[in-house]
Design a protein around this motif. Structure first.
Motif, PDB file in Angstrom:
ATOM      1  N   LYS A 248      -9.386  53.095  13.304  1.00 45.91           N
ATOM      2  CA  LYS A 248      -8.758  52.297  12.259  1.00 45.91           C
ATOM      3  C   LYS A 248      -9.040  52.906  10.888  1.00 45.91           C
ATOM      4  O   LYS A 248     -10.121  53.411  10.631  1.00 45.91           O
ATOM      5  CB  LYS A 248      -9.286  50.863  12.292  1.00 45.91           C
ATOM      6  CG  LYS A 248      -8.974  50.107  13.577  1.00 45.91           C
ATOM      7  CD  LYS A 248      -9.528  48.686  13.529  1.00 45.91           C
ATOM      8  CE  LYS A 248      -9.186  47.918  14.797  1.00 45.91           C
ATOM      9  NZ  LYS A 248      -9.713  46.526  14.757  1.00 45.91           N
TER      10      LYS A 248
ATOM     11  N   ASN B   4      -3.789  52.722  11.539  1.00 47.06           N
ATOM     12  CA  ASN B   4      -4.582  52.492  12.738  1.00 47.06           C
ATOM     13  C   ASN B   4      -3.881  53.170  13.908  1.00 47.06           C
ATOM     14  O   ASN B   4      -2.657  53.091  14.031  1.00 47.06           O
ATOM     15  CB  ASN B   4      -4.723  50.997  13.030  1.00 47.06           C
ATOM     16  CG  ASN B   4      -5.434  50.238  11.927  1.00 47.06           C
ATOM     17  OD1 ASN B   4      -6.203  50.826  11.151  1.00 47.06           O
ATOM     18  ND2 ASN B   4      -5.192  48.947  11.837  1.00 47.06           N
TER      19      ASN B   4
ATOM     20  N   ALA C  62      -1.917  50.468   7.939  1.00 47.17           N
ATOM     21  CA  ALA C  62      -3.086  49.625   7.693  1.00 47.17           C
ATOM     22  C   ALA C  62      -3.308  49.357   6.210  1.00 47.17           C
ATOM     23  O   ALA C  62      -4.376  48.870   5.819  1.00 47.17           O
ATOM     24  CB  ALA C  62      -4.324  50.274   8.295  1.00 47.17           C
TER      25      ALA C  62
END
Length: 317
Positions: A266, A251, A240
């Motif tokens: 996330k 994530n 991410a």
């Protein structure tokens, strides 16, 4: 900042249905909670929950950190405590070390909701300047697990509210803390060496993990290489990019907690086995794969933590 401060502290050496805001309730010597139900207004600073407080007249905020076992711990870099006594060394999960001190000179701790403690004895303090430097300059310390012994609590980041409920036989029957709430899941948990860390079983993409919960961080995941490769191939573990602290994040999707709650998180930190070593021993983590649910989980739900019954209620926010 390396791996975005993980703020669970590990010692190395040493019946009413509606909660009330107390109006100038004053207690002496020990900082235990009193009363049937108590509300603390929350301030969120980045991912971290704080309550407003004044210590010996110095105004600021305590972090509400379930990873900290103390009643309260004062930042003696922000509050002058001239007669503190060094008692042990400590370390936070992100690696910072400090000297832990003991104090009998805490004249007053006054919370914004009116709850006040005076002439406190045997209160821990340490130089927590890293919290001032990286999170908020008016951080005066923590409130931790022992502060709310004998209570369960509801954590609500949407309404910015932390509510404690005294554990009683009547409350165990009525479950009034769930009035008006929609329950998404009830998670049974265990604890190990440290009673403040709830632990659950987690599975994702055929990989088993130990999971725990901690309000003092965003969240992290640590996987063996083979498990990480499996999840990456299945696109259940995806890079991410960097967060605001220039730390790598990932994530993770389709996590299943205790076989009942499916969730995705996330922007949590990927950790190596070596990086988890400082807290693995203290928390008695022996499993090869581990995930800690922090802010990225709590922002999705309201939660009720019942240490007495070893249950976490996950509620619709």
């Amino acid at each position: 900042m390396e791996k975005t401060l993980l703020l669970f502290l590990l010692s190395i050496t040493s019946l009413r249905a509606v909660a009330q805001r107390p109006s100038e309730q004053v207690f002496q010597h020990g900082p235990e909670l009193q009363g049937d139900s108590i509300i603390f207004p929350l301030t969120l600073v980045d991912a971290f929950p704080f309550v407003s407080v004044a210590v010996n007249g110095v105004k600021g905020k305590f972090m509400f950190d379930t990873g900290n076992k103390c009643y309260i711990e004062i930042n003696d870099n922000a509050v002058n405590l001239p007669r503190k006594r060094a008692v042990s060394k400590g370390q936070v999960g992100s690696g910072q070390s400090f000297i832990s001190n003991m104090n009998d000179t805490i004249a007053e701790v006054k919370f914004k909701n009116g709850l006040t403690y005076r002439n406190l004895l045997n209160i821990t303090s340490a130089n927590l300047d890293f919290l001032q430097d990286h999170i908020t300059p008016d951080c005066l310390g923590y409130i931790g697990h022992d502060f709310f012994k004998g209570y369960l609590f509801k954590l609500d980041y949407v309404k910015r509210k932390l509510t404690f409920y005294k554990v009683t036989e009547a409350r165990k029957r009525s479950k009034d803390f769930l009035n008006g709430e929609k329950v998404v899941a009830v998670l049974d948990f265990d604890t190990r060496r440290l009673p403040n860390h709830p632990m659950v079983r987690v599975k994702v993409g055929g990989v088993d993990l130990l999971g725990s919960f901690d309000t003092g961080q965003y969240g992290l995941i640590q996987l063996e290489d083979q498990a990480a490769n499996v999840l990456k191939k299945k696109k259940l573990l995806v890079d991410a990019g960097k967060n605001g602290y220039d730390d790598s994040t990932v994530n993770v999707t389709n996590l299943v907690i205790n076989g009942s709650l499916k969730v995705s998180v996330k922007g949590i930190a990927p950790y190596s086995l070596e990086q988890t070593a400082p807290f693995r021993k203290g928390m008695q983590i022996t499993e090869a794969n581990y995930i800690c649910f922090g802010y990225r989980f709590f922002e999705q739900y309201k939660t009720v933590w019942d240490y007495d019954e070893k249950k976490m209620y996950v509620l619709e926010k």
